[in-house]
Write a protein that holds these residues in place. Structure first.
Motif, PDB file in Angstrom:
ATOM      1  N   ARG A 324       0.838  -1.201   0.000  1.00 53.83           N
ATOM      2  CA  ARG A 324       0.000   0.000   0.000  1.00 53.83           C
ATOM      3  C   ARG A 324       0.880   1.261   0.000  1.00 53.83           C
ATOM      4  NH1 ARG A 324      -5.333   0.764   1.289  1.00 53.83           N
ATOM      5  NH2 ARG A 324      -5.920   2.908   1.838  1.00 53.83           N
ATOM      6  N   PHE A 325       0.539   2.195  -0.897  1.00 54.21           N
ATOM      7  CA  PHE A 325       1.206   3.495  -0.987  1.00 54.21           C
ATOM      8  C   PHE A 325       0.168   4.576  -0.692  1.00 54.21           C
ATOM      9  CE2 PHE A 325       3.525   0.624  -3.676  1.00 54.21           C
ATOM     10  CZ  PHE A 325       4.864   0.961  -3.511  1.00 54.21           C
ATOM     11  N   ASP A 326       0.396   5.328   0.366  1.00 56.12           N
ATOM     12  CA  ASP A 326      -0.479   6.453   0.711  1.00 56.12           C
ATOM     13  C   ASP A 326       0.320   7.740   0.489  1.00 56.12           C
ATOM     14  OD1 ASP A 326      -2.670   4.863   1.466  1.00 56.12           O
ATOM     15  OD2 ASP A 326      -1.774   4.502   3.436  1.00 56.12           O
ATOM     16  N   TRP A 327       0.001   8.438  -0.614  1.00 61.61           N
ATOM     17  CA  TRP A 327       0.739   9.634  -1.001  1.00 61.61           C
ATOM     18  C   TRP A 327       0.130  10.881  -0.374  1.00 61.61           C
ATOM     19  CZ3 TRP A 327       5.211   9.275  -3.678  1.00 61.61           C
ATOM     20  CH2 TRP A 327       5.467   8.085  -4.353  1.00 61.61           C
ATOM     21  N   THR A 328       0.996  11.759   0.092  1.00 60.28           N
ATOM     22  CA  THR A 328       0.587  13.077   0.593  1.00 60.28           C
ATOM     23  C   THR A 328       1.578  14.103   0.034  1.00 60.28           C
ATOM     24  OG1 THR A 328       1.946  12.955   2.592  1.00 60.28           O
ATOM     25  CG2 THR A 328      -0.291  12.043   2.725  1.00 60.28           C
ATOM     26  N   PRO A 329       1.274  15.385   0.121  1.00 61.50           N
ATOM     27  CA  PRO A 329       2.241  16.388  -0.365  1.00 61.50           C
ATOM     28  C   PRO A 329       3.574  16.352   0.372  1.00 61.50           C
ATOM     29  CG  PRO A 329       0.056  17.366  -0.139  1.00 61.50           C
ATOM     30  CD  PRO A 329      -0.019  16.003   0.470  1.00 61.50           C
ATOM     31  N   THR A 330       3.608  15.772   1.570  1.00 56.28           N
ATOM     32  CA  THR A 330       4.849  15.755   2.357  1.00 56.28           C
ATOM     33  C   THR A 330       5.638  14.462   2.206  1.00 56.28           C
ATOM     34  OG1 THR A 330       3.662  14.922   4.306  1.00 56.28           O
ATOM     35  CG2 THR A 330       3.886  17.315   4.062  1.00 56.28           C
ATOM     36  N   GLY A 331       5.107  13.490   1.446  1.00 56.48           N
ATOM     37  CA  GLY A 331       5.838  12.241   1.274  1.00 56.48           C
ATOM     38  C   GLY A 331       4.916  11.081   1.005  1.00 56.48           C
ATOM     39  N   VAL A 332       5.404   9.885   1.308  1.00 55.97           N
ATOM     40  CA  VAL A 332       4.637   8.671   1.059  1.00 55.97           C
ATOM     41  C   VAL A 332       4.765   7.749   2.262  1.00 55.97           C
ATOM     42  CG1 VAL A 332       6.597   7.560  -0.098  1.00 55.97           C
ATOM     43  CG2 VAL A 332       4.270   6.730  -0.531  1.00 55.97           C
ATOM     44  N   SER A 333       3.656   7.103   2.587  1.00 54.11           N
ATOM     45  CA  SER A 333       3.639   6.099   3.648  1.00 54.11           C
ATOM     46  C   SER A 333       3.477   4.728   3.004  1.00 54.11           C
ATOM     47  CB  SER A 333       2.498   6.354   4.633  1.00 54.11           C
ATOM     48  OG  SER A 333       2.678   7.588   5.299  1.00 54.11           O
ATOM     49  N   LEU A 334       4.339   3.800   3.377  1.00 55.75           N
ATOM     50  CA  LEU A 334       4.311   2.448   2.833  1.00 55.75           C
ATOM     51  C   LEU A 334       3.801   1.477   3.886  1.00 55.75           C
ATOM     52  CD1 LEU A 334       7.906   2.312   1.262  1.00 55.75           C
ATOM     53  CD2 LEU A 334       5.806   2.963   0.107  1.00 55.75           C
ATOM     54  N   MET A 335       3.103   0.461   3.409  1.00 58.26           N
ATOM     55  CA  MET A 335       2.755  -0.638   4.277  1.00 58.26           C
ATOM     56  C   MET A 335       2.749  -1.908   3.457  1.00 58.26           C
ATOM     57  SD  MET A 335      -0.587  -1.519   6.641  1.00 58.26           S
ATOM     58  CE  MET A 335      -1.535  -2.028   5.214  1.00 58.26           C
ATOM     59  N   PRO A 397       9.871  10.900   3.567  1.00 53.14           N
ATOM     60  CA  PRO A 397       9.510  12.293   3.269  1.00 53.14           C
ATOM     61  C   PRO A 397       9.770  12.629   1.807  1.00 53.14           C
ATOM     62  CG  PRO A 397      11.613  12.215   4.399  1.00 53.14           C
ATOM     63  CD  PRO A 397      11.083  10.803   4.388  1.00 53.14           C
ATOM     64  N   ALA A 398       9.078  13.614   1.322  1.00 50.87           N
ATOM     65  CA  ALA A 398       9.241  14.052  -0.066  1.00 50.87           C
ATOM     66  C   ALA A 398      10.493  14.891  -0.197  1.00 50.87           C
ATOM     67  CB  ALA A 398       8.022  14.852  -0.519  1.00 50.87           C
ATOM     68  N   GLN A 399      11.114  14.767  -1.335  1.00 50.95           N
ATOM     69  CA  GLN A 399      12.255  15.609  -1.682  1.00 50.95           C
ATOM     70  C   GLN A 399      12.310  15.703  -3.190  1.00 50.95           C
ATOM     71  OE1 GLN A 399      16.116  14.139  -0.666  1.00 50.95           O
ATOM     72  NE2 GLN A 399      17.091  16.122  -0.898  1.00 50.95           N
ATOM     73  N   PRO A 400      12.295  16.889  -3.774  1.00 49.47           N
ATOM     74  CA  PRO A 400      12.319  17.001  -5.235  1.00 49.47           C
ATOM     75  C   PRO A 400      13.529  16.343  -5.841  1.00 49.47           C
ATOM     76  CG  PRO A 400      11.808  19.106  -4.207  1.00 49.47           C
ATOM     77  CD  PRO A 400      12.220  18.176  -3.115  1.00 49.47           C
ATOM     78  N   ARG A 401      13.355  15.839  -7.040  1.00 48.61           N
ATOM     79  CA  ARG A 401      14.457  15.238  -7.767  1.00 48.61           C
ATOM     80  C   ARG A 401      15.509  16.298  -8.037  1.00 48.61           C
ATOM     81  NH1 ARG A 401       9.973  13.114 -10.556  1.00 48.61           N
ATOM     82  NH2 ARG A 401       9.688  10.866 -10.279  1.00 48.61           N
ATOM     83  N   SER A 402      16.793  15.863  -7.961  1.00 51.89           N
ATOM     84  CA  SER A 402      17.877  16.792  -8.256  1.00 51.89           C
ATOM     85  C   SER A 402      17.916  17.102  -9.727  1.00 51.89           C
ATOM     86  CB  SER A 402      19.213  16.183  -7.819  1.00 51.89           C
ATOM     87  OG  SER A 402      20.285  17.029  -8.184  1.00 51.89           O
TER      88      SER A 402
END
Length: 404
Positions: A324-335, A397-402
C-alpha cells in the motif's frame, strides 16, 4: 638542562663553526695576554651551545665579557661572538631567554660604552676622560646598540619564519588527516550501501529461485509445461541477479560507481517477478504521487523488495500480500502486510516472523530497511500483529528530484 632538543648534526655543525671562529680569533688573542685567551675560549664555548642551550650561551658570553673588562682589555675579534649569541637567544630561546637577550643587548651596549670611553681612559695609561671621549661615547653607544639589537631582531625574524613554517606544516598534516578520515568515512558508507544492495539483490533473487524450484519439483510429473515455465523464470532471475552482483562487485573495485539504481518506475517489474514466483501481491495506491529524490526512490524500492522477499520466504504462500502506498504532499507512507506461515506463533517462529531455520537473514534485512529509511529522514517499523499479520510500515519524506 637544555632548553631545545636539536639533532646531533646541528650540534656538530655549531661546534665546528665555533671551532673555526676560535681558530680565526686565536692569532689576535695570542697578541694579548692570558685574559684574551680565557675570554676567547669562553666566547667559543658560548657559540658551540648557542642552539642547544641559549640560556647557558648567554651566561657564558657575559662571563667572557666580564673577564675581558676585568683585565682592561680592548675590543678583540672574538667579541663578534656576542652577535651570534644574541641571535640565538631570540631564534631558539624560551620566552624568558628571548627577552633577556634583548635586555642584554641594551645593557651590553651601555656597559661597553662606559667601559671603553670612561673606565679605560681613567684606569688605563691614557690622559684620562676628555670631551672627545664623551662625543665618541655617544657615537659608540648608538652604533653598538643598533648592532646588538639588529642581531637580536634577526634572530626574532628567523624564529617567526620557522614558527610560521611549522604552523603551515601542522595545518597541512591536519588537512591530510581530515581528508583521510572523510575518505574512509565515504568509503565505509559506500561499502555499507553496496552491502545492503547485495543483500537485497541476492536474497530477493534466491527467494524467487527457491519458490520456483519448489513449484517445478511438484509440477514436474503432472504439469510439465508449468515446470518448464518455472525453470525459465529461474533462469531469467538468476541471470538478472548475476548481472546485478557483477555491477556491485565492480563498484567495490572502484570507489565511485556509476551503476544505475532502481527507481519507483521499477516497482512494477519487481512485483511481477514476485507474482511469477507464486505470491499474490495486491498493490494499492491512494493520493497524488509527489516527487521523490533519487535516494528516496531507492529507499522505497529496497524496502518494498526486502519486505516482499521476507513475505516470500517466511509468509503464508496462500494468503495475499498487500503493498500500500499512501501519497501526501509531504511524502509517502508504505505498508507491506503478509500473513505469517505459522500465524499461531508456534515454537518454530521468531518475533520477526522468520522461521527458526533462517532468522539471521530476516533480522539483517529488517535492519537494512530501517537504515535506508533513516538515511533519507524517514522512519520504519516491522513487527507481527496479534492477528498473525506481519506489517512493515515506513514513512518516506518528499524531496524534489535533483536537477543537477
Amino acid at each position: 638542562m637544555p632548553e631545545n632538543r636539536i639533532s646531533r648534526a646541528k650540534l656538530t655543525t655549531d661546534i665546528v663553526l665555533a671551532g673555526v671562529f676560535g681558530l680565526m680569533s686565536l692569532p689576535f688573542a695570542l697578541m694579548g695576554n692570558w685574559a684574551d685567551l680565557v675570554a676567547m675560549a669562553l666566547f667559543v664555548s658560548a657559540l658551540a651551545v648557542r642552539r642547544l642551550a641559549p640560556a647557558w650561551s648567554l651566561g657564558i658570553a657575559w662571563c667572557a665579557a666580564t673577564v675581558q673588562m676585568a683585565a682592561l682589555r680592548d675590543l678583540q675579534f672574538y667579541d663578534f661572538a656576542v652577535l651570534g649569541v644574541l641571535y640565538s637567544t631570540a631564534a631558539h630561546g624560551g620566552r624568558l631567554v628571548k627577552w633577556l637577550g634583548l635586555v642584554s643587548a641594551g645593557v651590553g651596549a651601555l656597559i661597553a660604552t662606559v667601559y671603553l670611553q670612561v673606565l679605560m681612559p681613567i684606569f688605563g695609561d691614557t690622559s684620562g676622560l676628555t670631551p672627545e671621549n664623551l662625543i665618541a661615547a655617544a657615537f659608540i653607544l648608538v652604533a653598538s646598540l643598533a648592532l646588538l639589537v639588529l642581531a637580536w631582531t634577526a634572530g626574532l625574524l628567523a624564529r617567526s619564519v620557522r614558527e610560521g613554517r611549522e604552523v603551515r606544516r601542522r595545518e597541512e598534516v591536519a588537512n591530510r588527516e581530515r581528508a583521510l578520515v572523510e575518505y574512509r568515512y565515504t568509503v565505509e558508507q559506500e561499502r555499507n550501501r553496496i552491502a545492503r544492495d547485495m543483500h537485497d539483490v541476492v536474497a530477493h533473487s534466491l527467494a524467487v529461485v527457491i519458490a520456483q524450484a519448489d513449484g517445478a519439483r511438484f509440477a514436474a510429473k503432472t504439469r510439465p509445461d508449468a515446470a518448464s515455465e518455472a525453470l525459465q523464470t529461474i533462469s531469467g532471475v538468476a541471470r538478472g541477479a548475476l548481472g546485478d552482483v557483477r555491477v556491485l562487485l565492480a563498484e567495490l573495485r572502484h570507489r565511485e560507481g556509476g551503476a544505475p539504481q532502481p527507481v519507483l518506475d521499477d516497482l512494477g517489474e519487481l512485483i511481477e517477478g514476485v507474482v511469477a514466483a507464486g505470491l499474490d501481491v495486491r498493490r494499492v495506491e491512494t493520493g497524488e504521487p509527489c516527487e521523490l529524490g533519487t535516494g528516496h526512490q531507492i529507499a522505497v524500492y529496497r524496502i518494498v523488495q526486502e519486505a516482499l522477499t521476507n513475505a516470500l520466504r517466511h509468509g503464508d504462500p496462500g494468503a495475499p500480500v498487500e503493498v500500500r502506498f499512501d501519497w501526501t504532499p509531504t511524502g509517502v507512507s508504505l505498508m507491506i502486510a503478509n500473513r505469517l506461515a505459522d500465524a499461531a506463533g508456534g515454537p518454530g517462529t521468531t518475533a520477526t516472523g522468520a522461521t527458526a531455520t533462517g532468522p539471521t537473514g530476516a533480522r539483517h534485512g529488517i535492519t537494512g530497511m530501517r537504515e535506508r529509511a533513516q538515511l533519507v529522514g524517514g522512519t520504519l517499523s516491522a513487527e507481527p500483529g496479534g492477528d498473525g499479520v506481519f506489517r512493515v510500515v515506513a514513512s518516506i519524506p518528499a524531496q524534489p528530484r535533483s536537477t543537477a
